[in-house]
Scaffold this active site. Sequence first.
Site, PDB file in Angstrom:
ATOM      1  N   GLY A   1       0.800  -1.211   0.000  1.00  0.00           N
ATOM      2  CA  GLY A   1       0.000   0.000   0.000  1.00  0.00           C
ATOM      3  C   GLY A   1       0.837   1.267   0.000  1.00  0.00           C
ATOM      4  O   GLY A   1       2.066   1.249   0.123  1.00  0.00           O
ATOM      5  N   HIS A   2       0.145   2.387  -0.110  1.00  0.00           N
ATOM      6  CA  HIS A   2       0.803   3.694  -0.182  1.00  0.00           C
ATOM      7  C   HIS A   2       1.548   4.009   1.121  1.00  0.00           C
ATOM      8  O   HIS A   2       1.100   3.675   2.213  1.00  0.00           O
ATOM      9  CB  HIS A   2      -0.216   4.789  -0.466  1.00  0.00           C
ATOM     10  CG  HIS A   2      -1.245   4.937   0.624  1.00  0.00           C
ATOM     11  ND1 HIS A   2      -1.120   5.829   1.655  1.00  0.00           N
ATOM     12  CD2 HIS A   2      -2.406   4.281   0.836  1.00  0.00           C
ATOM     13  CE1 HIS A   2      -2.153   5.726   2.460  1.00  0.00           C
ATOM     14  NE2 HIS A   2      -2.958   4.792   1.987  1.00  0.00           N
ATOM     15  N   ASN A   3       2.698   4.624   0.976  1.00  0.00           N
ATOM     16  CA  ASN A   3       3.520   5.078   2.103  1.00  0.00           C
ATOM     17  C   ASN A   3       4.039   3.957   2.992  1.00  0.00           C
ATOM     18  O   ASN A   3       4.492   4.212   4.116  1.00  0.00           O
ATOM     19  CB  ASN A   3       2.756   6.097   2.963  1.00  0.00           C
ATOM     20  CG  ASN A   3       2.472   7.377   2.215  1.00  0.00           C
ATOM     21  OD1 ASN A   3       1.343   7.587   1.778  1.00  0.00           O
ATOM     22  ND2 ASN A   3       3.473   8.221   2.028  1.00  0.00           N
TER      23      ASN A   3
END
Length: 259
Positions: A157-159
């Site tokens: 996922g993001h980050n």
Amino acid sequence: CVIVAPAMREPALARGACIVADNPYVYFARVTQLWRQHHGAAVQSGVHPSAVVDVGAVVHPSASVGPLCVVERGAHIGAGTVLKSRVTVGENCHIGARCTVRAGAVVRADRDGGGAPGAVRIGDDVEIGANTCIDRGALQDTVIEDGVKLDNLIQIGHNVHIGKHSAMAGCVGVAGSATIGAHCTVGGGAIVLGHLELADNVHISAATVVTRSLTKPGQYTGMFPIDDNARWEKNAATLKQLYGLRERVKALEQALKAA
């Protein structure tokens, strides 16, 4: 010839030639790598004619970009890195040196179709399996540090931040903004929920759902049957009290025996 642990040395010698290694699986992996170096087809550097590379991308001359790959504007592909067929590397994403990105992987999947300002930064000597997807950061970058090994069909996922030399088996899912330390392993099908933190040298068993941060090294396992949510929450709360209840029952039994 077989590769065996020291405990199997004598039975192995009784049947013929053998190689004795403290960790036969690791030794076997190294043998196969050596075999491929000597017998496998050499990877040709350069960009395949069917690949699409933006004029604003940077591809090192020693890198290999395979058939039907897409490398977008501002992306950077390091020395000796190999992109197999149909790999997508998004805008401003960075892949370091000597990496291997296998067929169908996507490095930059945009969240909700939007143009998030963050990117993906991948270190050196990283392997990314087929059809694995890595989301670009929402504000800061998604980071995969040096030596990380990701199997097929993984969602990052993001980050998310993954520390050096960690490894994940197939179908793992890591939700946004999770931080995974160095030298961690995550078994196949396991899930790490968002915004959690795993310390260095944490090892997650297959199919485990990590629902809290793990601040101490060790092996962690957790599986619970699916159920109606309200009933599941009650059962989970009761399960936490099980050990204390066991100790109370043992104390009562001892008291009854003494009486």
